[in-house]
Write a protein that holds these residues in place. Structure first.
Motif, PDB file in Angstrom:
ATOM      1  N   ASP A  13      26.563  32.755 -13.965  1.00 16.24           N
ATOM      2  CA  ASP A  13      26.306  31.336 -14.227  1.00 16.24           C
ATOM      3  C   ASP A  13      24.874  31.061 -14.717  1.00 16.24           C
ATOM      4  O   ASP A  13      24.475  29.920 -14.866  1.00 16.24           O
ATOM      5  CB  ASP A  13      26.616  30.518 -12.967  1.00 16.24           C
ATOM      6  CG  ASP A  13      27.222  29.163 -13.284  1.00 16.24           C
ATOM      7  OD1 ASP A  13      27.677  28.977 -14.424  1.00 16.24           O
ATOM      8  OD2 ASP A  13      27.221  28.295 -12.393  1.00 16.24           O
ATOM      9  N   LYS A  30      21.147  27.037 -18.862  1.00 16.26           N
ATOM     10  CA  LYS A  30      21.595  26.927 -17.467  1.00 16.26           C
ATOM     11  C   LYS A  30      21.365  28.258 -16.759  1.00 16.26           C
ATOM     12  O   LYS A  30      21.888  29.286 -17.180  1.00 16.26           O
ATOM     13  CB  LYS A  30      23.076  26.541 -17.405  1.00 16.26           C
ATOM     14  CG  LYS A  30      23.667  26.582 -15.973  1.00 16.26           C
ATOM     15  CD  LYS A  30      25.106  26.091 -15.920  1.00 16.26           C
ATOM     16  CE  LYS A  30      25.734  26.314 -14.543  1.00 16.26           C
ATOM     17  NZ  LYS A  30      27.140  25.881 -14.466  1.00 16.26           N
ATOM     18  N   GLU A  73      27.224  21.464 -10.635  1.00 19.67           N
ATOM     19  CA  GLU A  73      25.772  21.576 -10.482  1.00 19.67           C
ATOM     20  C   GLU A  73      25.045  21.829 -11.801  1.00 19.67           C
ATOM     21  O   GLU A  73      23.887  21.452 -11.966  1.00 19.67           O
ATOM     22  CB  GLU A  73      25.442  22.687  -9.488  1.00 19.67           C
ATOM     23  CG  GLU A  73      25.399  24.116 -10.043  1.00 19.67           C
ATOM     24  CD  GLU A  73      26.726  24.605 -10.610  1.00 19.67           C
ATOM     25  OE1 GLU A  73      27.775  24.068 -10.210  1.00 19.67           O
ATOM     26  OE2 GLU A  73      26.723  25.517 -11.464  1.00 19.67           O
TER      27      GLU A  73
HETATM   28 ZN    ZN Z   1      28.102  26.535 -12.413  1.00 19.61          ZN
END
Ligand code: ZN
Ligand code: BES
Ligand code: MN
Length: 498
Positions: free
Chosen positions: A283, A260, A344
């Protein structure tokens, strides 16, 4: 950057600024570790001074003594390793942490010799030193910050006798990988965004055995990656998908790592409160771990083929931002109803997992700062590990534990799936609030494909929302900020297939 060499000379006469030795936690306080090879007068001096200062020998304790008789080094650091039977049962990890604590305490110093543990722990000590001697100082003005000392310059690790393994070389490659992942995480989101992330990885891969392919927004559109595109469309900095291929001759297995890479997570239109947004440059830690691990595996010449997928996007609130109610078509053709734009991560990861599946690897392992629920369940230091295969899940937690990364297996009960049924699309991307870490994983599982035999590909998901970023003080070899969580676990996992 800290240099590392091995030595088997007498530690008492070493010409270094500081000598680092270990203590353990005895019932009446710190005890100098057994086998500490110092002359009697030095040991007596240290022992009585440990007692006098009330040292306990617990982890992260660093007792510093100057002018120890019989020792050439000006300073002797006695670092605690805790109790042998304590929460950290693995001796190598206790030494890795102690070495890290020692290295941190030596910031600003020129040279030190680390004499902790036996020869079998040298690799862990070397890693601990290099990981502890880390500082992210890219954005500090020259000489302006008085509190910021440069990391220890030259470290020696004491190892008795001969050793087959290239201890210093292996430890350096692994530590460099972790440090690269930390740098990526620490780099502010106005500097590190999808395009610049891809550029950084391309630069680092230049001259290596890793081939890179970068898809921009147009290509993502042409390839039907609606998950990554949808998340990235609210940002003026468009998304990217980077595929890293390491394919050594005679590879024993083929693994796919999916990371990610949300370079900043504002939450999108379902915007996060300001306090929850402060650390959201982290993130992209999953993608950082994948990038660093794949490059390290190539450098270590591990005979396993590994393909890394970096799913890079910035989750913002621009006028084209994804809305709750949107329906997007993912890679592979499945439609997803958007519920909460702050969920997301699973959208970008689903495209990555679907893509990885098309190449039918032996296993797919994805790694992501995916859910706040993971932090609630497992805290700030433990990664959650889920899988569609019990053996693979145990292999992942086993690999992580072996290198001192805390990991815990979580189930993926079937009833979770129903909470993601949508009346208007194939599925929605959020479900029950309860068990949120597993709900997110269950969504990802939907995008795992089949192999040539028609069986579902083995897949495991690692949630590093807790351990990826340390908001508190440094401990052991873990600094404040980006930690490089998952890098060593992924390297160890791939090596387990060699
Ligand atoms: Zn996130
Ligand atoms: N990036 C966050 C998860 C996160 C939280 C990472 C804390 C690191 C520290 C993720 O994108 C997110 O916002 N998840 C939501 C999902 C929810 C809306 C279903 C969450 O966990 O609250
Ligand atoms: Mn989010």
């Amino acid at each position: 950057m800290t240099t590392l060499t091995l030595t088997d000379g007498k530690i008492a006469s070493a010409k270094v600024d500081a000598l680092v030795v270990a203590s353990t936690a005895g019932t009446d306080g710190a005890v100098l570790a057994e086998g500490t090879d110092l002359p009697k007068n030095a040991r007596t001096h240290l022992t009585s001074n440990l007692t006098a200062t009330g040292a306990t020998g617990k982890a992260d304790e660093v007792a510093t003594f100057a002018g120890v008789p019989g020792v050439s080094a000006g300073l002797v650091l006695v670092v605690g390793t805790g109790k042998a039977d304590a929460a950290v049962p693995d001796a190598a990890e206790r030494y890795r942490r102690a070495a890290g604590a020692g290295a941190r305490a030596l910031a600003g110093k020129k040279s030190a010799l680390f004499a902790l543990g036996g020869a079998e722990h040298a690799r862990a000590v070397a890693e601990g030193v290099l990981l502890g001697a880390y500082a992210f100082q890219t954005f500090l003005g020259e000489g302006k910050s008085s509190s910021a000392k440069a990391p220890l310059e030259a470290a020696q690790v004491h190892v008795k006798g001969r050793h087959k393994e290239d201890v210093a070389g292996q430890a350096s490659v692994v530590a460099d990988a972790v440090r690269y992942a930390r740098d990526l995480v620490n780099t502010p989101p106005n500097v590190l965004f999808p395009e610049s992330f891809a550029t950084s990885v391309s630069k680092r891969a230049a001259g290596s055995k890793v081939k890179l392919e970068v898809w921009d927004a147009d290509k993502l559109q042409a390839e039907g990656c609606g998950g990554i595109l949808g998340v990235g469309q609210g940002s003026g900095r468009p998304p990217r998908l980077v595929t890293m291929t390491y394919k050594p001759r005679g590879a024993k297995a083929h693994l796919a790592f999916v990371g990610k890479g949300i370079t900043f997570d504002s939450g999108g239109l379902c915007i996060k409160p300001g306090t929850g947004m402060v650390t959201m440059k982290c993130d992209m830690a999953g993608a950082a771990a994948v990038a660093a691990a794949v490059l390290a595996l190539a450098e270590l010449k591990v005979p396993v083929a590994v393909t890394g997928y970096l799913c890079l996007a910035e989750n913002m609130t621009g006028d084209l931002a994804q809305r709750p109610g949107d329906i997007v078509t993912m890679r592979g053709g499945r439609t997803v109803e958007i519920i909460n734009t702050d969920a997301e991560g699973r959208l970008v990861m689903a495209d990555g997992i679907a893509l990885a599946s098309e190449h039918k690897p032996d296993a797919i392992v994805d790694i992501a700062t995916l859910t706040g629920a993971c932090v609630i369940a497992l805290g700030n230091r433990t990664m959650g590990v889920m899988a569609n295969d019990d053996e693979l899940r145990e292999r992942v937690t086993g690999a992580a534990s072996l290198v001192g990364e805390a990991a815990w297996g979580m189930p993926l009960p079937e009833e979770i799936r129903g909470s993601m049924d949508s009346p208007v699309a194939d599925l929605k991307h959020t479900g029950d609030r309860a068990g949120g870490m597993m709900v997110a994983a269950k969504f990802l599982e939907e995008f795992v494909g089949k192999n040539d035999a028609g069986e579902t590909i083995k897949w495991s998901h690692i949630d590093i929302a807790g351990p990826a970023f340390n908001e508190k003080s440094a401990w052991g070899y873990t600094p404040t900020g980006g930690t490089g969580s998952g890098v060593r676990a992924l390297i160890e996992l791939a090596q387990s297939y060699a």
